[in-house]
Design a protein around this motif. Structure first.
Motif, short mmCIF file in Angstrom:
data_model
loop_
_atom_site.label_atom_id
_atom_site.label_comp_id
_atom_site.label_asym_id
_atom_site.label_seq_id
_atom_site.Cartn_x
_atom_site.Cartn_y
_atom_site.Cartn_z
N GLU A 1 0.83 -1.22 0.00
CA GLU A 1 0.00 0.00 0.00
C GLU A 1 0.86 1.26 0.00
N ILE A 2 1.88 1.28 0.84
CA ILE A 2 2.73 2.46 0.94
C ILE A 2 3.57 2.65 -0.32
N LEU A 3 4.15 1.57 -0.85
CA LEU A 3 4.95 1.70 -2.07
C LEU A 3 4.09 2.13 -3.25
N GLN A 4 2.87 1.65 -3.31
CA GLN A 4 1.95 2.10 -4.36
C GLN A 4 1.65 3.58 -4.22
N LYS A 5 1.46 4.02 -3.00
CA LYS A 5 1.15 5.42 -2.74
C LYS A 5 2.35 6.31 -3.10
N LEU A 6 3.56 5.84 -2.78
CA LEU A 6 4.75 6.63 -3.09
C LEU A 6 5.00 6.71 -4.59
N SER A 7 4.70 5.62 -5.29
CA SER A 7 4.85 5.58 -6.75
C SER A 7 6.23 6.06 -7.20
N LEU A 8 7.26 5.51 -6.62
CA LEU A 8 8.63 5.88 -6.96
C LEU A 8 8.98 5.28 -8.33
N PRO A 9 9.62 6.06 -9.19
CA PRO A 9 9.75 5.66 -10.61
C PRO A 9 10.50 4.37 -10.87
N GLN A 10 11.48 4.01 -10.04
CA GLN A 10 12.27 2.81 -10.31
C GLN A 10 11.79 1.58 -9.53
N ILE A 11 10.78 1.74 -8.66
CA ILE A 11 10.32 0.64 -7.82
C ILE A 11 9.05 0.01 -8.38
N TYR A 12 9.07 -1.32 -8.43
CA TYR A 12 7.92 -2.09 -8.91
C TYR A 12 7.48 -3.03 -7.80
N PRO A 13 6.48 -2.63 -7.00
CA PRO A 13 6.04 -3.49 -5.89
C PRO A 13 5.26 -4.71 -6.40
N ILE A 14 5.46 -5.83 -5.72
CA ILE A 14 4.79 -7.08 -6.07
C ILE A 14 3.91 -7.48 -4.89
N LEU A 15 2.64 -7.65 -5.15
CA LEU A 15 1.70 -8.10 -4.12
C LEU A 15 1.95 -9.57 -3.82
N LEU A 16 2.00 -9.92 -2.56
CA LEU A 16 2.32 -11.29 -2.17
C LEU A 16 1.36 -12.30 -2.79
N SER A 17 0.08 -11.98 -2.82
CA SER A 17 -0.90 -12.91 -3.39
C SER A 17 -0.65 -13.14 -4.88
N ASP A 18 -0.18 -12.12 -5.59
CA ASP A 18 0.17 -12.30 -7.01
C ASP A 18 1.39 -13.20 -7.15
N PHE A 19 2.35 -13.00 -6.29
CA PHE A 19 3.58 -13.80 -6.31
C PHE A 19 3.28 -15.27 -6.03
N GLU A 20 2.37 -15.52 -5.11
CA GLU A 20 2.06 -16.90 -4.70
C GLU A 20 1.03 -17.58 -5.60
N TYR A 21 0.40 -16.85 -6.50
CA TYR A 21 -0.75 -17.34 -7.27
C TYR A 21 -0.42 -18.64 -8.01
N LYS A 22 -1.19 -19.67 -7.70
CA LYS A 22 -1.06 -21.00 -8.32
C LYS A 22 0.30 -21.66 -8.11
N ASP A 23 1.06 -21.18 -7.15
CA ASP A 23 2.35 -21.82 -6.83
C ASP A 23 2.13 -22.75 -5.63
N GLU A 24 1.63 -23.94 -5.91
CA GLU A 24 1.24 -24.86 -4.85
C GLU A 24 2.43 -25.32 -4.02
N GLU A 25 3.59 -25.50 -4.66
CA GLU A 25 4.78 -25.93 -3.92
C GLU A 25 5.16 -24.89 -2.87
N LEU A 26 5.15 -23.63 -3.27
CA LEU A 26 5.50 -22.56 -2.34
C LEU A 26 4.47 -22.45 -1.22
N LEU A 27 3.19 -22.54 -1.56
CA LEU A 27 2.13 -22.42 -0.55
C LEU A 27 2.16 -23.59 0.43
N ASN A 28 2.49 -24.79 -0.05
CA ASN A 28 2.61 -25.93 0.85
C ASN A 28 3.77 -25.75 1.82
#
Length: 338
Positions: free
Chosen positions: A43-70
């Protein structure tokens, strides 16, 4: 363009943004992907919107990655963070096909000069690792790993992907914050890379990967504002275990490595970092209000019963008093580190 990735939660947000500022100063142009381990950080990184930073939402990172979730279901929070380390560069490669080389960096690194010399050593090879470089009296610490996970580069080629996928498989299988069967978290696996995989380079530049545990190896000097490590320029320092005890008092935790906090370390290494860290902290508090107040309420919380907290606080105060008397702590007065 240089491509970096890192991860942290809201407790490490100020350190992560201090790393970012050092990259802006010394590594432009670059991109920094940040895996946000809590929604507040995202939320904070999105609000700051710094030009070189690309925030990744944890749920997007984990999406359909069953090995990681297990794996997540049988590990502590910090162990899960470690488990994710090799999966993050793989995620970047998958989502951004234009990225040829990605470098993972710990959030508590700080750059003092351009990292181009690091990549000159990598050349056209596939994987870059950095040794802990323990002095002889700390060689026993190699049981936790010969190499440090704090800075790792991977190229999108057969050798780089083979190493990265192998590391992910190993971390999914076992990644715990303890020594067991010659394994330790995500780090001990690196010991065998130079033998198991092709095109792996162990960095020789003494100015890259300078840290509390290897300071005793080198002669540090200052020349026109540049810190020289033996004969190499300081590229980045790993501020491992630096603790804010009070707003005016910091513990660099050097005594456990038998390193003396001399004037050069205070003025030219720890001083600039702490000033930047405090500036970032103040900046966040000014622009954020309620969200940043949540971070402050989380930071430094000690769990346990009242007796435990009292005993621990007393022991910590006695330890810090001793370090103050020995000149092994950092005192901040009017923005200056003494």
């Amino acid at each position: 363009m240089l491509n970096f990735c890192t991860y942290f939660d809201s407790n490490y947000l100020a350190k992560g943004l201090t790393l970012y500022r050092s990259l802006v100063r010394h590594a432009m142009p670059f991109r920094l992907w940040v895996l946000c381990f809590d929604n507040l950080t995202y939320e904070i990184l999105q609000k700051l919107s710094l030009p070189q930073i690309y925030p990744i939402l944890l749920s997007d990172f984990e999406y359909k990655d069953e090995e990681l979730l297990n794996a997540k279901g049988n590990r502590s929070k910090i162990e899960y963070y470690f488990t994710c380390t090799p999966s993050l560069p793989l995620y970047i490669f998958k989502k951004y096909p234009e990225v040829d080389l990605i470098t993972y960096v710990d959030a508590d690194l700080f750059f003092f000069s351009n990292p181009s010399t690091i990549y000159e050593e990598l050349k056209n090879n596939s994987v870059l690792i950095i040794g802990h470089r323990f002095p002889s009296y700390l060689k026993n610490l190699e049981k936790y790993g010969i190499y440090n996970v704090g800075f790792l580069s991977f190229r999108r080629d057969e050798a780089g992907l083979k190493c990265l996928n192998w590391w992910r498989d190993k971390c999914i299988e076992w990644c715990y914050d303890r020594l067991e069967d010659s394994r330790f978290s995500d780090q001990k696996y690196l010991d065998d890379w130079t033998n198991l995989f092709k095109r792996v380079v162990a960095l020789q530049n003494k100015g890259a990967g300078l840290s509390p545990w290897n300071l005793a190896n080198y002669h540090l000097s200052e020349n026109n504002g540049q810190i020289i490590v033996d004969t190499d320029h300081l590229v980045f320092f790993h501020f491992h275990d630096l603790k804010e005890v009070q707003q005016w008092l910091y513990d660099p935790c050097l005594t456990q490595y038998k390193v003396r906090l001399d004037p050069l370390l205070k003025r030219h290494i720890y001083g600039p970092y702490i000033r930047e860290l405090k500036d970032v902290t103040n900046w966040l508090s000014n622009i954020n209000d309620s969200a940043y107040m949540k971070i402050n309420s989380i930071r430094g919380r000690i769990h346990g019963n009242i007796v435990y907290r009292i005993v621990k606080k007393t022991k910590d105060q006695l330890t810090m008093l001793k370090k103050l008397l020995l000149g092994q702590s950092l005192v901040v007065v009017d923005g200056k580190v003494l």
